[in-house]
Design an enzyme around this catalytic site. Structure first.
Site, PDB file in Angstrom:
ATOM      1  N   SER A   1      46.360  39.084  43.454  1.00 37.44           N
ATOM      2  CA  SER A   1      45.691  37.962  44.121  1.00 37.44           C
ATOM      3  C   SER A   1      46.524  37.167  45.110  1.00 37.44           C
ATOM      4  O   SER A   1      45.986  36.296  45.784  1.00 37.44           O
ATOM      5  CB  SER A   1      45.142  36.999  43.078  1.00 37.44           C
TER       6      SER A   1
ATOM      7  N   LYS B   1      46.451  26.052  45.353  1.00 34.59           N
ATOM      8  CA  LYS B   1      45.329  26.799  44.754  1.00 34.59           C
ATOM      9  C   LYS B   1      44.767  26.002  43.593  1.00 34.59           C
ATOM     10  O   LYS B   1      45.537  25.401  42.820  1.00 34.59           O
ATOM     11  CB  LYS B   1      45.835  28.178  44.287  1.00 34.59           C
TER      12      LYS B   1
ATOM     13  N   SER C   1      42.165  36.788  44.450  1.00 35.52           N
ATOM     14  CA  SER C   1      41.435  35.560  44.231  1.00 35.52           C
ATOM     15  C   SER C   1      41.927  34.390  45.087  1.00 35.52           C
ATOM     16  O   SER C   1      41.223  33.391  45.207  1.00 35.52           O
ATOM     17  CB  SER C   1      41.520  35.172  42.756  1.00 35.52           C
TER      18      SER C   1
END
Ligand code: GLN
Length: 493
Positions: free
Chosen positions: A183, A78, A159
């Site tokens: 998330s 990420k 997210s």
């Protein structure tokens, strides 16, 4: 030979060790899949050279009998994790061009355990969002489609939406995610994969772009529970560079896996039966209850009375901390600098932040600044901290009656892109089941457990006591074993 991108982390690790295929072949297969999947916009940076170098090191290590726990496993990272020399933007224009001089603790642990990096994954800007639509670099498109004959592009969750898409579309066998209010879990649920947020303090926050420091936790997302356990072991552990890191040994979670829940009491919190919840989610929850019963668990009704305050509390505390954390992006230290003709320092700050931050980030900074302002601090921030303590106490009281909690992960299946982006409150409501355990710092996992009538994945969530990742993983495994979730998106991209 089977397509190597069909393999998960455990299968890759074992196959490389047995010499069934080489790590280089695995890396090449996933690199090709990343290239084929570009239309999904899951990757902000591709780093095939990193994955290849790690694979070649793994193949050498094998001949020398020196394989590491993740030798031969290529991962997606990420973009919230600082990666040395590789652009790290948190999907924000304000960090465009920022190449960290250092490696985050989590990525250095993963690389130290033999893993390679396929690239950096798109996400909601600064991890603020539930649909990946707040990225400055365009939204991610979920690989899933409804079976209604339409082609509506769906949200991959957020997210960690690039992360969930990379795993669901077979572009990576595992990825890192971060979870401040859901998330990891909500995007995992939206895309039919597994993800665990460990106890706050298990995974170091050092080198992870800060959003709300008292809530931010890293964790793995992968195809199944075992793969998550393997990754979590490699990611966890004490880090003196993070003041909130827990100084505890890392348990052998993979070895401890067992889907046998005999003697476990699983609580069903009645407050999680929210208004307007689709009947399919209620039915899935009942199905999950049956699964854990079949695995030997006893079911108990419990009450978490302050649940209804969790969202408003989270949406005060997280923006408050964000407004403070994001003060550092001022055009001086990192990335973007806007210096209009003749501007003074103050004007440079203002221009840089006006240009660099997206609308959702600005909204959070304004909310955060407001709730921390002298006139409103007690009314909002202090009050929210008190309610946070009550929410944590709810869980403590529930643990007197049960060992784990079972709930849905999200109140809906994936929604279409654009469907909620004009209404921030509707978007925030999607976090209703994930936020309470974040406020309490508890470990929680989402596992795919079924499909809705439109053929979209739905997830169940297991929440555990602080430090009981093993209990969470085991109950999740019991569900996984019984749900037999094998659905995957048809390849249209
Ligand atoms: N959707 C939540 C938010 O926007 C959670 C985000 C997260 O966990 N990073 O704050």
């Amino acid at each position: 030979m089977t397509d190597l991108t069909d393999l998960g982390i455990a299968a890759i690790r074992d196959g490389v060790a047995a010499g069934t295929f080489s790590a280089r072949e695995v890396a090449d297969s996933f690199i090709a899949s990343v290239e084929q999947g570009r239309a999904l916009n899951a990757w902000l940076v591709e780093t095939p050279e990193h994955a290849i170098a790690a694979a070649e090191a793994a193949d050498r290590a094998r001949t020398q009998g020196e394989l590491l726990p993740l030798s031969g496993v290529p991962l997606g990272i990420k973009d919230l994790f600082a990666t040395k020399g590789v652009e790290t933007t948190a999907a924000s224009a304000i960090l465009k061009g920022f190449k960290p001089e250092y490696e985050s603790t989590i990525t250095s642990k993963l690389f130290g355990a033999g893993a390679g990096m396929l690239g950096k994954l798109n996400m909601d800007q600064f991890a603020m969002g539930s649909s990946n639509e707040t990225s400055a670099f365009g939204n991610v498109i979920s690989p899933w489609r409804r079976n209604d004959g339409g082609n509506a592009a769906l949200a991959p969750g957020g997210s960690s939406g690039g992360s969930s898409t990379a795993v669901a579309a077979r572009m990576a066998p595992g990825v890192t995610g971060t979870d401040t209010g859901g998330s990891i879990r909500q995007p995992a649920a939206f895309t039919g994969i597994s993800g665990i947020k460990p106890t706050y303090g298990r995974c170091s926050r050092w080198g992870v772009v800060a959003f709300a420091s008292s809530l931010d936790q890293a964790g793995p997302m992968a195809r199944d529970v075992r793969d998550c356990a393997i990754m979590l072991e490699a990611m966890s552990g004490f880090d003196p560079k993070d003041a909130t890191s827990l100084d505890l040994d890392v348990p052998q979670w993979e070895k401890g896996l067992s889907g046998d829940l005999k003697g476990k009491r699983i609580g069903i919190p009645k407050e999680y039966r929210v208004d307007n919840m689709p009947p399919e989610i209620e039915a899935l929850w009942q199905q999950g209850i049956q699964f854990v019963k079949d695995a030997g668990a006893e079911i108990v009704e419990v009450s978490l009375p302050h649940t209804k305050y969790a969202l408003p509390t989270y949406y005060i505390i997280a923006p408050a901390e964000a407004s403070s954390n994001l003060a550092r992006y001022d055009g001086v230290r990192y990335g973007l600098r806007d210096l209009p003709e003749g501007a003074n320092l103050q004007e440079m700050y203002a221009a840089t932040r006006a240009d660099g931050f997206g609308a959702e980030v600005k909204r959070r900074i304004m909310i955060g600044t407001y709730v921390l302002s002298a006139g409103f601090y007690d009314a909002y921030y202090t009050k929210a901290q008190k309610v946070r303590a009550l929410i944590a106490r709810d869980f403590d009281q529930a643990w007197e009656k049960c060992d784990l909690l079972l709930t849905p992960t999200a109140p809906s299946a994936a929604f279409a892109l654009g469907e909620k982006s004009a209404d921030p409150i509707a978007m925030y409501l999607n976090d209703v089941f994930t936020v309470p355990s974040s406020l309490a710092g508890l470990p929680a996992m989402s596992v795919p457990a079924g499909l809705d009538a439109q053929g979209l994945p739905l997830g169940l969530q297991i929440i555990g006591k602080a430090l009981d990742e093993q209990g969470v993983l085991n109950a999740s495994l019991a569900i996984e074993e019984r749900a037999g979730f094998t659905a995957r998106p048809g390849k249209w991209w």
